[in-house]
Scaffold this motif. Sequence first.
Motif, PDB file in Angstrom:
ATOM      1  N   ALA A   1      26.565  -7.436  12.233  1.00  0.00           N
ATOM      2  CA  ALA A   1      27.207  -8.758  12.292  1.00  0.00           C
ATOM      3  C   ALA A   1      28.720  -8.622  12.349  1.00  0.00           C
ATOM      4  O   ALA A   1      29.388  -9.350  13.077  1.00  0.00           O
ATOM      5  CB  ALA A   1      26.789  -9.600  11.073  1.00  0.00           C
ATOM      6  N   VAL A   2      29.262  -7.693  11.567  1.00  0.00           N
ATOM      7  CA  VAL A   2      30.713  -7.441  11.563  1.00  0.00           C
ATOM      8  C   VAL A   2      30.906  -5.977  11.920  1.00  0.00           C
ATOM      9  O   VAL A   2      30.425  -5.088  11.214  1.00  0.00           O
ATOM     10  CB  VAL A   2      31.339  -7.768  10.202  1.00  0.00           C
ATOM     11  N   LEU A   3      31.604  -5.720  13.044  1.00  0.00           N
ATOM     12  CA  LEU A   3      31.845  -4.351  13.478  1.00  0.00           C
ATOM     13  C   LEU A   3      32.655  -3.612  12.432  1.00  0.00           C
ATOM     14  O   LEU A   3      33.411  -4.227  11.657  1.00  0.00           O
ATOM     15  CB  LEU A   3      32.595  -4.354  14.812  1.00  0.00           C
ATOM     16  N   PRO A   4      32.505  -2.282  12.382  1.00  0.00           N
ATOM     17  CA  PRO A   4      33.324  -1.510  11.436  1.00  0.00           C
ATOM     18  C   PRO A   4      34.798  -1.817  11.666  1.00  0.00           C
ATOM     19  O   PRO A   4      35.299  -1.752  12.796  1.00  0.00           O
ATOM     20  CB  PRO A   4      32.969  -0.051  11.757  1.00  0.00           C
ATOM     21  N   THR A   5      35.471  -2.166  10.585  1.00  0.00           N
ATOM     22  CA  THR A   5      36.865  -2.634  10.665  1.00  0.00           C
ATOM     23  C   THR A   5      37.665  -1.971   9.566  1.00  0.00           C
ATOM     24  O   THR A   5      37.163  -1.767   8.457  1.00  0.00           O
ATOM     25  CB  THR A   5      36.936  -4.165  10.492  1.00  0.00           C
ATOM     26  N   ILE A   6      38.923  -1.621   9.923  1.00  0.00           N
ATOM     27  CA  ILE A   6      39.844  -1.072   8.917  1.00  0.00           C
ATOM     28  C   ILE A   6      40.450  -2.262   8.183  1.00  0.00           C
ATOM     29  O   ILE A   6      41.285  -2.998   8.730  1.00  0.00           O
ATOM     30  CB  ILE A   6      40.936  -0.203   9.557  1.00  0.00           C
ATOM     31  N   LEU A   7      39.989  -2.490   6.943  1.00  0.00           N
ATOM     32  CA  LEU A   7      40.499  -3.633   6.180  1.00  0.00           C
ATOM     33  C   LEU A   7      41.893  -3.363   5.637  1.00  0.00           C
ATOM     34  O   LEU A   7      42.725  -4.251   5.576  1.00  0.00           O
ATOM     35  CB  LEU A   7      39.566  -3.945   5.007  1.00  0.00           C
ATOM     36  N   ASN A   8      42.144  -2.142   5.256  1.00  0.00           N
ATOM     37  CA  ASN A   8      43.427  -1.847   4.627  1.00  0.00           C
ATOM     38  C   ASN A   8      43.777  -0.398   4.893  1.00  0.00           C
ATOM     39  O   ASN A   8      42.898   0.446   5.084  1.00  0.00           O
ATOM     40  CB  ASN A   8      43.348  -2.123   3.125  1.00  0.00           C
ATOM     41  N   SER A   9      45.092  -0.134   4.961  1.00  0.00           N
ATOM     42  CA  SER A   9      45.593   1.228   5.176  1.00  0.00           C
ATOM     43  C   SER A   9      46.654   1.498   4.141  1.00  0.00           C
ATOM     44  O   SER A   9      47.549   0.663   3.924  1.00  0.00           O
ATOM     45  CB  SER A   9      46.166   1.370   6.597  1.00  0.00           C
ATOM     46  N   ASN A  10      46.566   2.659   3.504  1.00  0.00           N
ATOM     47  CA  ASN A  10      47.558   3.035   2.504  1.00  0.00           C
ATOM     48  C   ASN A  10      48.165   4.378   2.898  1.00  0.00           C
ATOM     49  O   ASN A  10      47.479   5.390   2.878  1.00  0.00           O
ATOM     50  CB  ASN A  10      46.897   3.137   1.129  1.00  0.00           C
ATOM     51  N   PRO A  11      49.442   4.418   3.305  1.00  0.00           N
ATOM     52  CA  PRO A  11      50.355   3.269   3.385  1.00  0.00           C
ATOM     53  C   PRO A  11      49.994   2.334   4.552  1.00  0.00           C
ATOM     54  O   PRO A  11      49.327   2.745   5.492  1.00  0.00           O
ATOM     55  CB  PRO A  11      51.727   3.911   3.595  1.00  0.00           C
ATOM     56  N   LEU A  12      50.491   1.073   4.446  1.00  0.00           N
ATOM     57  CA  LEU A  12      50.148   0.054   5.429  1.00  0.00           C
ATOM     58  C   LEU A  12      50.761   0.424   6.785  1.00  0.00           C
ATOM     59  O   LEU A  12      51.959   0.612   6.897  1.00  0.00           O
ATOM     60  CB  LEU A  12      50.657  -1.316   4.982  1.00  0.00           C
ATOM     61  N   ALA A  13      49.926   0.589   7.814  1.00  0.00           N
ATOM     62  CA  ALA A  13      50.402   0.946   9.155  1.00  0.00           C
ATOM     63  C   ALA A  13      49.325   0.574  10.162  1.00  0.00           C
ATOM     64  O   ALA A  13      48.171   0.327   9.801  1.00  0.00           O
ATOM     65  CB  ALA A  13      50.733   2.433   9.244  1.00  0.00           C
ATOM     66  N   GLU A  14      49.676   0.519  11.406  1.00  0.00           N
ATOM     67  CA  GLU A  14      48.750   0.232  12.499  1.00  0.00           C
ATOM     68  C   GLU A  14      48.611   1.463  13.393  1.00  0.00           C
ATOM     69  O   GLU A  14      48.647   1.391  14.613  1.00  0.00           O
ATOM     70  CB  GLU A  14      49.231  -0.966  13.312  1.00  0.00           C
ATOM     71  N   ALA A  15      48.460   2.635  12.759  1.00  0.00           N
ATOM     72  CA  ALA A  15      48.406   3.892  13.509  1.00  0.00           C
ATOM     73  C   ALA A  15      47.006   4.224  13.984  1.00  0.00           C
ATOM     74  O   ALA A  15      46.844   5.067  14.888  1.00  0.00           O
ATOM     75  CB  ALA A  15      48.952   5.037  12.649  1.00  0.00           C
ATOM     76  N   PHE A  16      45.941   3.571  13.422  1.00  0.00           N
ATOM     77  CA  PHE A  16      44.569   3.931  13.749  1.00  0.00           C
ATOM     78  C   PHE A  16      43.762   2.681  14.034  1.00  0.00           C
ATOM     79  O   PHE A  16      44.072   1.587  13.559  1.00  0.00           O
ATOM     80  CB  PHE A  16      43.919   4.713  12.583  1.00  0.00           C
ATOM     81  N   VAL A  17      42.704   2.853  14.824  1.00  0.00           N
ATOM     82  CA  VAL A  17      41.798   1.773  15.161  1.00  0.00           C
ATOM     83  C   VAL A  17      40.406   2.366  15.369  1.00  0.00           C
ATOM     84  O   VAL A  17      40.269   3.560  15.666  1.00  0.00           O
ATOM     85  CB  VAL A  17      42.276   1.018  16.424  1.00  0.00           C
ATOM     86  N   ILE A  18      39.351   1.535  15.192  1.00  0.00           N
ATOM     87  CA  ILE A  18      37.963   1.990  15.344  1.00  0.00           C
ATOM     88  C   ILE A  18      37.434   1.516  16.689  1.00  0.00           C
ATOM     89  O   ILE A  18      37.560   0.316  17.010  1.00  0.00           O
ATOM     90  CB  ILE A  18      37.095   1.462  14.193  1.00  0.00           C
ATOM     91  N   GLU A  19      36.845   2.447  17.467  1.00  0.00           N
ATOM     92  CA  GLU A  19      36.273   2.122  18.771  1.00  0.00           C
ATOM     93  C   GLU A  19      34.789   2.492  18.776  1.00  0.00           C
ATOM     94  O   GLU A  19      34.391   3.525  18.211  1.00  0.00           O
ATOM     95  CB  GLU A  19      36.993   2.892  19.884  1.00  0.00           C
ATOM     96  N   PRO A  20      33.937   1.671  19.381  1.00  0.00           N
ATOM     97  CA  PRO A  20      32.505   2.018  19.444  1.00  0.00           C
ATOM     98  C   PRO A  20      32.235   3.076  20.522  1.00  0.00           C
ATOM     99  O   PRO A  20      32.842   3.073  21.593  1.00  0.00           O
ATOM    100  CB  PRO A  20      31.850   0.670  19.778  1.00  0.00           C
ATOM    101  N   LYS A  21      31.299   3.976  20.215  1.00  0.00           N
ATOM    102  CA  LYS A  21      30.877   4.982  21.197  1.00  0.00           C
ATOM    103  C   LYS A  21      29.491   4.663  21.753  1.00  0.00           C
ATOM    104  O   LYS A  21      29.084   5.222  22.767  1.00  0.00           O
ATOM    105  CB  LYS A  21      30.846   6.374  20.538  1.00  0.00           C
ATOM    106  N   GLY A  22      28.761   3.773  21.079  1.00  0.00           N
ATOM    107  CA  GLY A  22      27.430   3.416  21.541  1.00  0.00           C
ATOM    108  C   GLY A  22      26.365   3.878  20.580  1.00  0.00           C
ATOM    109  O   GLY A  22      26.512   4.914  19.907  1.00  0.00           O
TER     110      GLY A  22
END
Length: 864
Positions: free
Chosen positions: A54-75
């Motif tokens: 229902a909810v795709l794997p998501t990065i809720l929080n990063s310590n330290p806070l940054a937008e350096a990573f993201v989750i992509e589906p492979k199938g």
Amino acid sequence: MLLLLILLGVVSGRRARLLQGLPAISAVEENAAAGVTVYTFNVTVSPLSSDDVAVLPTILNSNPLAEAFVIEPKGNLEYRVVTTGNLVLDYETMPNRFDLQIFVEDTTGRTDLNILTVQVTDKNESPVFQGNMAIQTLTIYVLEGTPPARIYQVKAADPENAKLKYSLLPASMPFSVFENGAIFSRKEFDYEKDPHCYFLNITVTDPDGLNSTKTVNIKIININDERPYFTTKQRIYRIPEEQSPGTFVANVTAKDPDDEGSPSRLFYSIQSSERYFSIDPSTGVLLVIGRIDRDDLPLQLHPNISLIVRVEDSPSSGHASEMEITIIIDDINDNPPECNPSTFRKEANENTAAGTFLLELRNYCKDIDVDPSNNQFDFTGLSGFGSNNFALESTVSGRLVMTESIDLENPANQGVEVYSLTVRVQDTASPNYSSKYPFYTSFDIFLCYIIHIYIRIKPVNEFFPVFSNLSYVFNVPEIAKVGSTIGRVSARDKDWPPSGITYSIVAGGGTRNYANIFWISPTKGHLKILSRLDYETAQKHILTVQASDQEKTATASVIVNVLEVNDEEPVCSPNFYSFQIPVSLAVGTNINGFRIECQDRDSEPRSFRYFINEGNVNNHFTFSPSAGSNTSRLILASRFDYESGLDTNWIYRLCVYITDDNLLSARDKTAHLVKTGTVTLSLRVIPNPTTLITTTPGFTLVTKRENLYSGSAWYVPFVITLGSLLFLGLLGYLGFLLATWVRTHCPPAGRAHGKPLINAPEKKKPEKDVVVTMTKLNTVFDGQARDPVTGRMYEFNTQSGARRWKKSNEPLQLELALQATSSAMDDSGQGTERAEAPSKKGPSEKGKELSAETKPASKLTGGQ
């Protein structure tokens, strides 16, 4: 069993292990590009769930806070964590570890949250140049004749802070680089013999052999060692003021010995800060750039302008020479005379004597031209509306005076309050035409200035207000409505302009009961009444009305005659009476000796007329006399006949009308106002008794219960109310605690029915009962009437004549009177007749009479 466990997990919403391979620790190299895979994991869903989340794997929080990573589906529920490239992962400047909280939820509502730790690893990087060499090709300028020395310091840095080594190519160049990156020249350059430009390749290398190379451009600059000199001999120039911008003043020239045989490349400038002149830097032409006003400071005091002209053979760091020139500014007649203010407003009273001084214009005007021959002026051309009433005594001083007195009441001057004058202030010297005044022509005219003078003639209050009449008479009927206008007074004032006149009542217009009966409009003079007029109280009112123009006043008398109107209705005593008569009463008898007496404040006693309007069934009753007197008696006009059935009523309620129109003719009754008074009579016919019943006088005991409140015991309701509120608050708080305890210790499923657990106590208002026992012995008030003086209702006993004031909520005690009267008649031997009369009636009539007699008795019993 497995299905039951899954359903219980869905209902409870507890967290399940969905993220396979987490928590985990992964590594990524610094400076990784976007899209680099950091870690791969799978998601396991519930058997009851679909093959998706229902909810795709998501990065809720990063310590330290940054937008350096993201989750992509492979199938096939496989996912990977990759770099975004939005943030450069630098091992030396950025954090080396990131804790990522990953959240997922399947379609059954199960969730999972785990942490992926990403560590950034170090990587050897090439050294980088810093400063200008990092962003552009560096150019270094070296002057010819400069001895060998350091000409530049190269700066570079290694990300890993390793020691760097510098080198230079080609090695045959007359330059060298030291280990610290300093570039040195190894010879003194000659611009005419040596090359004018050198290109050097500077290389910086770290211990692992990684290097960076930049190019440095070195240029040799020629120098000038000769000073230029001026060839212009003139040093003083003269020009008039107010020259147009761009006007030529002088041409300054010079030469440079270094440029012999070729045109000189010289640069001219004015050293001092100059706002009037500028010099062309290439040609040396001196021009006017700003307004030159000889009449303004500082030129007004110092008309000479000194300039320091500088010539250089180079824009900077060259050889230069300076020369001082003087420019003399000549004054011209370029300013007209000016006055401050240019508009004057003066006031003078009307009838001011001729020759009165008003204004001297010379004190407000001046000509700012510096040369005395250019600043002379005079005052001429007095004109405008009403200028014939004024004059200028002298053209030099501009002294303004009045030539004649002005009377505003004069028809020729009415409507005129302000005179508008103009005076021309004229320059006596010929103007020098310049760009400042392009509207002047070559004709022989003079510069001039126009002054506007507004003289207001102030009115003088010379006359008193005058009423149109010395006295006013108004006839007003006494029934005139309050607030209606009864007349108007008016006054005039001969003063011009007309001043506002205000009206007021200064005397009269009051009575003993009302201080002010009349009101007058302050602006219009309308006279109105504030309270009702009464002819019977006052037939005439005399007022003194004042008219004022704020300074002077005048008075007039006003007589208000109040006209009589028939507005009072007859008042009779008693206006209500109740009594009993025997059925055998003789015709012509004055019933019980009853008579009424009437009064009318605005009618004579002979004006009354009496007639029974309602209730006189079969005309058994009449009044004598029926008209022409203020006293009349109730007479039995015809005998009762119950045996034949002609009469059926035993109780008569008579509504008697008393009018005050007896003296009016039939035609006057339609035109005049007729007032009517009313009297209500209640008569009960007593049948003849047939049986003698011996009775003894009795008494009636009435017990009345009332709630009494004493004004002195004000604290009683206050204490009761306060105690009730505190008691209710305590009960509410205890109920709240009990409900909380029940809700905590008793689960909701255990309730067998929906009835409340607690019944709140009813709120009872304490009462204070006081028992009053009243005993009335043989005193029954069986009649009532209205007091003619106070207008209040009172009750009376027809036998003893005792009276008392009637309470508004107490009904007439007619039934008690009937009982008492019946007892008295039984004693006199008439009880037998009363018993026989009903016996002759049918059963239905008996029932009606019994019901009519028992209803009031039941009411009294209930009241007791």
